[in-house]
Design a protein around this motif. Structure first.
Motif, short mmCIF file in Angstrom:
data_model
loop_
_atom_site.label_atom_id
_atom_site.label_comp_id
_atom_site.label_asym_id
_atom_site.label_seq_id
_atom_site.Cartn_x
_atom_site.Cartn_y
_atom_site.Cartn_z
N VAL A 41 0.78 -1.28 0.00
CA VAL A 41 0.21 -0.04 0.15
C VAL A 41 0.88 1.23 -0.15
O VAL A 41 1.96 1.25 0.87
N ARG A 42 0.63 2.08 -0.94
CA ARG A 42 1.33 3.46 -0.87
C ARG A 42 0.61 4.59 -0.06
O ARG A 42 -0.51 4.59 -0.31
N LEU A 43 1.25 5.00 0.89
CA LEU A 43 0.66 5.99 1.74
C LEU A 43 0.84 7.40 1.42
O LEU A 43 1.73 7.67 0.58
N LYS A 44 -0.20 8.07 1.34
CA LYS A 44 -0.11 9.52 1.01
C LYS A 44 0.10 10.45 1.85
O LYS A 44 -0.20 10.84 2.59
N ILE A 45 1.74 10.43 1.98
CA ILE A 45 2.44 11.25 3.02
C ILE A 45 3.34 11.99 2.21
O ILE A 45 4.00 11.64 1.16
N ASN A 46 3.64 13.41 2.64
CA ASN A 46 4.60 14.02 1.82
C ASN A 46 5.93 14.04 2.52
O ASN A 46 6.15 14.54 3.57
N LEU A 47 6.67 13.33 1.84
CA LEU A 47 8.15 13.09 2.39
C LEU A 47 9.00 14.12 1.48
O LEU A 47 8.95 14.14 0.56
N PRO A 48 9.98 14.49 2.32
CA PRO A 48 10.93 15.23 1.79
C PRO A 48 11.84 14.73 0.87
O PRO A 48 12.03 13.42 0.87
N ALA A 49 12.60 15.38 0.06
CA ALA A 49 13.34 14.71 -1.01
C ALA A 49 14.45 13.92 -0.49
O ALA A 49 15.07 12.97 -1.02
N SER A 50 14.92 14.53 0.84
CA SER A 50 15.98 13.95 1.57
C SER A 50 15.86 12.68 2.23
O SER A 50 16.40 11.94 2.91
N ALA A 51 14.31 12.29 2.45
CA ALA A 51 13.97 10.87 3.13
C ALA A 51 14.71 9.56 2.51
O ALA A 51 14.94 9.49 1.22
N LYS A 52 15.05 9.28 3.35
CA LYS A 52 15.73 7.80 3.06
C LYS A 52 15.25 6.58 4.09
O LYS A 52 14.81 6.98 5.03
N GLU A 53 15.68 5.41 3.75
CA GLU A 53 15.55 4.29 4.64
C GLU A 53 16.03 4.47 5.93
O GLU A 53 17.04 5.02 6.21
N GLY A 54 15.01 4.21 6.87
CA GLY A 54 15.31 4.13 8.24
C GLY A 54 14.99 5.33 9.15
O GLY A 54 15.12 5.60 10.11
N ASP A 55 14.60 6.50 8.37
CA ASP A 55 14.05 7.81 8.68
C ASP A 55 12.93 7.61 9.20
O ASP A 55 12.42 8.49 10.24
N TYR A 56 11.93 6.75 8.96
CA TYR A 56 10.68 6.74 9.40
C TYR A 56 10.15 5.25 9.73
O TYR A 56 10.90 4.15 9.46
N MET A 78 5.95 6.40 0.77
CA MET A 78 6.23 5.46 1.71
C MET A 78 5.33 4.49 1.37
O MET A 78 4.01 4.48 1.16
N TYR A 79 5.86 3.24 1.19
CA TYR A 79 5.10 2.00 0.89
C TYR A 79 5.15 1.05 2.08
O TYR A 79 6.14 0.94 2.83
N VAL A 80 4.05 0.32 2.51
CA VAL A 80 3.91 -0.49 3.56
C VAL A 80 3.32 -1.91 2.97
O VAL A 80 2.55 -1.88 2.19
N VAL A 81 3.58 -2.94 3.81
CA VAL A 81 2.78 -4.44 3.47
C VAL A 81 1.73 -4.56 4.71
O VAL A 81 2.19 -4.52 5.93
N VAL A 82 0.70 -4.72 3.97
CA VAL A 82 -0.38 -4.79 5.11
C VAL A 82 -1.02 -5.80 4.64
O VAL A 82 -1.57 -6.47 3.43
#
Length: 86
Positions: A41-56, A78-82
């Motif tokens: 599932v792709r979450l509709k969240i506004n991530l900054p261009a600098s976002a990387k794995e482990g930040d969230y 942001m993608y999650v498995v549900v």
């Protein structure tokens, strides 16, 4: 995951929360009458261009769920498995 539940609440927050960070939450519902197991599932969240794995961190019912940050159509998502029940 969300076995036996037609709706679930997800919360996303920075892994290392600065004082100004705010967690975001959603309720996923399943209006289809079908069971979905381990779906991306792709979450509709506004991530900054600098976002990387482990930040969230993504949690459902207080438990961390699988997730990753990916790039699509020029922006970060942001993608999650549900799993959602009928």
């Amino acid at each position: 995951m969300f076995r036996g539940v037609p709706a679930a609440t997800l919360a996303v927050c920075l892994a290392a929360l600065p004082i100004t960070a705010i967690a975001q939450s959603w309720t996923l519902t399943n209006p289809t009458g079908k069971t979905y197991e381990n779906e991306v599932v792709r979450l509709k969240i506004n991530l900054p261009a600098s976002a990387k794995e482990g930040d969230y961190v993504v949690k459902a019912d207080g438990e961390e769920v699988l997730g990753q940050i990916g790039q699509y159509e020029g922006r970060k998502w942001m993608y999650v498995v549900v799993s959602l029940a009928e």
